[in-house]
Scaffold this motif. Structure first.
Motif, PDB file in Angstrom:
ATOM      1  N   LYS A  26       4.820   0.730 -10.894  1.00  0.00           N
ATOM      2  CA  LYS A  26       4.512  -0.623 -11.562  1.00  0.00           C
ATOM      3  C   LYS A  26       5.017  -0.895 -12.715  1.00  0.00           C
ATOM      4  N   SER A  41      -0.950   9.213  -8.323  1.00  0.00           N
ATOM      5  CA  SER A  41      -1.022   7.957  -9.367  1.00  0.00           C
ATOM      6  C   SER A  41       0.217   7.750 -10.309  1.00  0.00           C
ATOM      7  N   ALA A  62       2.641   5.401  -8.534  1.00  0.00           N
ATOM      8  CA  ALA A  62       2.089   4.500  -8.349  1.00  0.00           C
ATOM      9  C   ALA A  62       2.435   3.713 -10.007  1.00  0.00           C
ATOM     10  N   GLU A  68       1.003  -1.141  -0.138  1.00  0.00           N
ATOM     11  CA  GLU A  68       0.058  -0.095   0.007  1.00  0.00           C
ATOM     12  C   GLU A  68       0.872   1.270  -0.110  1.00  0.00           C
ATOM     13  N   GLU A  72      -6.945  -2.371 -10.278  1.00  0.00           N
ATOM     14  CA  GLU A  72      -6.036  -3.208  -9.611  1.00  0.00           C
ATOM     15  C   GLU A  72      -5.491  -2.516  -8.299  1.00  0.00           C
ATOM     16  N   THR A  73      -5.337  -1.236  -8.724  1.00  0.00           N
ATOM     17  CA  THR A  73      -5.051  -0.110  -7.620  1.00  0.00           C
ATOM     18  C   THR A  73      -6.129   0.792  -7.227  1.00  0.00           C
ATOM     19  N   THR A  92       3.159  -3.269  -7.510  1.00  0.00           N
ATOM     20  CA  THR A  92       1.929  -2.695  -7.784  1.00  0.00           C
ATOM     21  C   THR A  92       1.293  -2.649  -6.248  1.00  0.00           C
ATOM     22  N   PHE A  93       0.957  -1.482  -6.201  1.00  0.00           N
ATOM     23  CA  PHE A  93       0.274  -0.851  -4.694  1.00  0.00           C
ATOM     24  C   PHE A  93      -1.242  -1.160  -4.839  1.00  0.00           C
ATOM     25  N   ARG A  94      -1.642  -2.113  -4.008  1.00  0.00           N
ATOM     26  CA  ARG A  94      -3.028  -2.574  -4.319  1.00  0.00           C
ATOM     27  C   ARG A  94      -3.902  -1.325  -3.873  1.00  0.00           C
ATOM     28  N   THR A  95      -3.592  -0.370  -2.830  1.00  0.00           N
ATOM     29  CA  THR A  95      -4.333   0.559  -2.554  1.00  0.00           C
ATOM     30  C   THR A  95      -3.231   1.867  -2.356  1.00  0.00           C
ATOM     31  N   LEU A 114      -4.838   2.058 -13.993  1.00  0.00           N
ATOM     32  CA  LEU A 114      -4.559   1.437 -12.559  1.00  0.00           C
ATOM     33  C   LEU A 114      -5.525   0.930 -11.826  1.00  0.00           C
TER      34      LEU A 114
END
Length: 669
Positions: A182, A175, A178, A136, A237-238, A188-191, A234
Motif C-alpha cells: 500500500k 500485514s 500488505a 486480495e 480498508e483491508t 491496497t488489498f481489500r482482504t 490497515l
C-alpha cells in the motif's frame, strides 16, 4: 402389443418433454447479491508470464482486462509466498511457477522487497489496465521457518504446520507485506486470506506446491491477523477473508465455528467450489445473516463427474455458484493452467505467446454481459440467470447441457417497462462465441431457442420497476421458562430473563436496536437478569433474502416501582424501506432536485419557481443503498446542497423525515 403401445406412449411423452416450451418468470422485485466481478489468482501463471518480455505479457494482460473483446476480469488474488527452505527444490507444479518466493527468507533477517518480481509485474500491469480493480492477498503457507516441518509444502502426514507460538509472527508477516504494497507500491488489498484449503488434509511435507494444514485454531489466526491489520492502520480498508476451503460444506462449518471477534475482522467468506454443492444455499444464508458476502474464490474440475463436456461442466458450476450460492464474485483458480481441462488461456513460455482454450469463450459469454455492479434478480428456472446492470439493462443467461434443443419463453410482465429488442449472443462447442439476430419483445415476453450443449446470453435495455414484497413478522417472545407468545408489549419483573425470537427464523438478516445504544446482529435476542435500565423499545429489522425490509417494535417494561417506566423515543432503525415506485419530487413542504453531483434540498422559500412554506421543523435526510445500508445522515435547516457524486456508481435511496413523518423518498440512479 400392449408392451409396444406403452413404449410408444413413453416415447411420445419423452419427445414432447424435450421439445416443450418452458416458461421462465423473471421477477425484479426479488433482488439478490450485487456482483463485484470476475477474476483469477495470479499464482502460478504470473510467476512465469511476468518473466516474459514486457511487450509480450502486455498483450496477454490486455485480453484479461478488456470487457468487450476479452474477459473483462477485475478481481485478482495475489499469492504472498512463504518461500521454502534453501535447498528444497520440490515445488514443481505450474511449470515451476509454484515456487513462489517469500519476502522474509530468514527469521532474523530483513525483508527482501525485491523478491517475487514476476508476479508483481503482472499485478502492476493489471492495476494499470482495469477500472476499479479489487485485489486480495492470500497465503498458501507461512514462511518455512514458521512451520513445524520446516517445509512450506505442508506438515508431516498432513498435520497442521504453523508453529503454535508463531500465530502472531505469521499475522505480522502478512500485514507487513500488505502495508508495504500500500505505502510503497500503491496497491491496497481489500482482504487478506491466511489459509488455502486448510482442512483438506492433503498438504504434506516435500510436496509439489505450497500448502498448510489449518484444521485447528482458525479463529485464533483470523483474530491475530485482524489485530495486526488494525495495529498498522490497515483495517478496515483491508480486512480478513476466510477460509478458502475446498468443500463448500466445510466453509459453512468453519464459519459457524468462528468466534465473534474473528467474525468482526472478516469482510467476506471465501470458498472454493470444487465440491459440497448441496451446501451452496446454506452458506449464503449463514453469510447473509451475519452481514458477510460470499466469494467463490477458486474453482476448476477437481471433482468432475459424468461425461459432460468439460467446458459446459464448468459453465454449470459458474451458473449455480451465482444462482444458488449468490456469490458476489467468481474467481478462476488460474486462467493459464498447464492442464488442458483447467485452462482458459494456453501459454507457450518459450515463444512467449498464447492462444484461447474453449473455456475462454465460455467465460467471456458470462463476463462480457454480467458486469461488476450488476444486481442478480430472480428467474424461476434453474438453468437460467437474471441480473440488472448499472446501465439499467436486463441480462439473461440460459444454459442447455442436454443433447436436444430447448425453447424458453421469458415472462417479463413484472417489470414496469422493458425494451423491445433482445441482443443475443451464443456460445457453442467447441469454441465459438458469436452475436445472433435480435429478438423482438412483445407484450413483455419473448421466446428463444437454446441449442443443445450451448449458452445463450441476452441483453434488453431499459428494464425498470419491480415490487419488493416484505416478509410478515411474527413477534414471538418468552419470559422466564414460560411458553412462546405473540406479544409486542411485555411487562416483566426485575431479574427475569427474556427471549425475543420472532419469525421468519431462517434466511434473511435480523438486526436489533434498543435502549442504551443496544445493538445486536441476529434473530434471537436473549436477556438475563433484566433491570429497569433495559426498559424501552427494541426495534427488530428483518431483510429477507430478496432484499425487502420489514420491522417490528417490542416494548419491554421492567416493573420496578423505584424506577417507573418513561416512554422513550423510538430508536432509528438505521435503514429504510425501498418504495417500488418513484415518489413525486415535491412532497408536502420539501423540494429535492439532483443537479450534477449534488442534491439540492429545500424546506422553505422559492426554488425554481415553486413556493415553499417556512417554519418547518429540521429535516432529517438519510441516504441508503438498495439493501438498506446507511450511507449518509444529515440534518437540514431550510436549504442545503448535499454532495452525492460518491454514490453515483450505484442506485441509492434518499429519504427525508421531519417531526417523525416521512416526507420524501426516491430512488436515484
Amino acid at each position: 402389443m400392449k408392451c409396444k403401445w406403452i413404449w410408444m406412449v413413453a416415447a411420445s411423452l419423452a419427445c414432447g418433454t424435450a421439445n416443450a416450451q418452458t416458461k421462465v418468470v423473471v421477477d425484479p422485485g426479488k433482488r439478490y447479491q450485487q456482483f463485484e466481478g470476475w477474476g483469477t489468482s495470479l499464482c502460478w501463471w504470473a510467476e512465469r508470464v511476468g518473466a516474459w518480455n514486457e511487450s509480450n505479457y502486455s498483450k496477454l494482460l490486455d485480453v484479461i482486462a478488456d470487457p468487450v473483446s476479452g474477459l473483462g476480469y477485475n478481481i485478482f488474488r495475489y499469492n504472498i509466498g512463504g518461500g521454502d527452505r534453501p535447498g528444497h527444490n520440490h515445488l514443481t507444479k505450474g511449470n515451476g511457477g509454484a515456487a513462489v518466493p517469500g519476502y522474509k527468507p530468514t527469521e532474523n533477517g530483513d525483508y527482501d522487497w525485491t523478491a517475487d518480481p514476476y508476479q508483481r509485474n503482472v499485478l502492476f500491469g493489471l492495476a494499470q489496465r482495469v477500472k476499479d480493480p479489487i485485489f486480495e492477498a492470500f497465503s498458501n503457507s507461512p514462511p518455512w521457518w514458521m512451520t513445524n516441518s520446516g517445509c512450506v509444502a505442508g506438515g508431516v502426514n498432513g498435520a497442521d504446520n504453523l508453529k503454535s507460538d508463531y500465530f502472531d509472527d505469521f499475522a505480522d508477516y502478512l500485514s507487513e507485506v500488505a502495508k508495504h504494497f500500500k505505502q510503497e507500491w500503491g496497491i491496497t488489498f481489500r482482504t487478506i486470506e491466511p489459509f488455502n484449503e486448510p482442512s483438506a488434509g492433503w498438504w504434506n511435507a516435500n510436496g509439489e506446491q505450497e500448502g498448510c494444514g489449518f484444521k485447528n485454531k482458525q479463529s485464533e489466526m483470523i483474530v491475530e491477523l485482524g489485530r495486526a491489520l488494525k495495529k498498522k492502520g490497515l483495517f478496515p480498508e483491508t480486512s480478513v477473508s476466510a477460509a478458502d476451503e475446498s468443500n463448500i460444506g466445510d466453509a459453512l462449518n468453519r464459519f459457524n465455528s468462528y468466534s465473534d471477534e474473528a467474525r468482526s475482522y472478516m469482510f467476506q467468506i471465501n470458498t472454493h467450489s470444487y465440491s459440497g454443492y448441496d451446501s451452496r444455499g446454506s452458506l449464503y444464508n449463514a453469510a447473509f445473516a451475519a452481514d458477510k458476502r460470499v466469494w467463490q474464490s477458486e474453482s476448476g474440475p477437481l471433482h468432475r463427474s459424468g461425461n459432460l463436456d468439460i467446458t459446459l461442466w464448468m459453465a454449470d458450476v459458474i451458473l449455480h455458484d451465482l444462482r444458488d450460492m449468490h456469490a458476489s464474485a467468481w474467481v478462476d483458480w488460474q486462467l493459464s493452467d498447464p492442464g488442458e481441462n483447467w485452462r482458459t488461456i494456453a501459454v507457450d513460455h518459450k515463444t512467449q505467446t498464447f492462444s484461447f482454450a474453449p473455456r475462454f469463450y465460455m467465460h467471456a459469454a458470462f463476463s462480457r454481459v454480467i458486469r461488476p455492479g450488476s444486481r442478480f434478480i430472480d428467474s424461476d428456472n434453474s438453468n437460467t440467470l437474471a441480473a440488472i446492470r448499472d446501465d439499467g439493462s436486463l441480462v439473461l443467461v440460459a444454459l442447455n447441457t442436454n443433447s436436444r434443443d430447448a425453447k424458453y419463453t421469458f415472462d417479463l410482465s413484472k417489470f414496469d417497462s422493458i425494451g423491445n429488442k433482445v441482443k443475443v449472443n451464443r456460445f457453442t462447442l467447441p469454441a465459438a462465441l458469436k452475436a445472433d439476430s435480435d429478438i423482438d419483445v412483445s407484450d413483455k415476453s419473448f421466446t428463444v431457442t437454446v441449442a443443445a450443449q450451448s449458452i445463450v446470453t441476452m441483453v434488453i435495455e431499459n428494464a425498470t420497476g419491480g415490487v419488493c414484497v416484505p416478509s410478515e413478522i411474527i413477534p414471538y417472545t418468552k419470559v422466564q421458562d414460560g411458553g412462546w407468545y405473540e406479544k409486542t408489549e411485555l411487562k416483566v419483573n426485575p431479574g427475569d430473563s427474556l427471549v425475543i425470537g420472532p419469525h421468519p427464523w431462517d434466511g434473511g438478516r435480523w438486526t436489533w436496536k434498543g435502549p442504551n445504544d443496544f445493538y445486536y446482529l441476529g434473530r434471537e435476542v436473549r436477556f438475563k437478569d433484566l433491570q429497569w435500565q433495559s426498559s424501552g423499545i427494541y426495534t427488530g429489522t428483518y431483510i429477507n433474502p430478496y432484499g425487502c425490509e420489514s420491522s417490528v417494535d417490542i416494548k419491554v417494561i421492567v416493573d420496578d416501582p423505584e424506577h417507573p417506566y418513561v416512554e422513550p423515543e423510538k430508536p432509528d432503525s438505521g435503514s429504510v424501506k425501498i418504495a417500488p415506485k418513484v415518489a413525486q419530487r415535491i412532497v408536502g413542504k420539501v423540494f429535492v432536485k439532483k443537479i450534477g453531483g449534488d442534491l439540492l434540498v429545500a424546506a422553505a422559500g422559492n426554488v425554481s419557481g415553486i413556493a415553499l412554506q417556512s417554519g418547518n421543523a429540521p429535516l432529517q435526510l438519510t441516504i441508503h443503498d438498495l439493501q438498506g445500508t446507511l450511507l449518509m445522515r444529515r440534518q437540514i435547516n431550510g436549504m442545503a446542497t448535499i454532495p452525492v457524486e460518491q454514490f453515483s456508481l450505484k442506485p441509492y435511496v434518499v429519504k427525508i423525515n421531519s417531526a417523525g413523518k416521512n416526507l420524501y423518498q426516491k430512488i436515484f440512479r
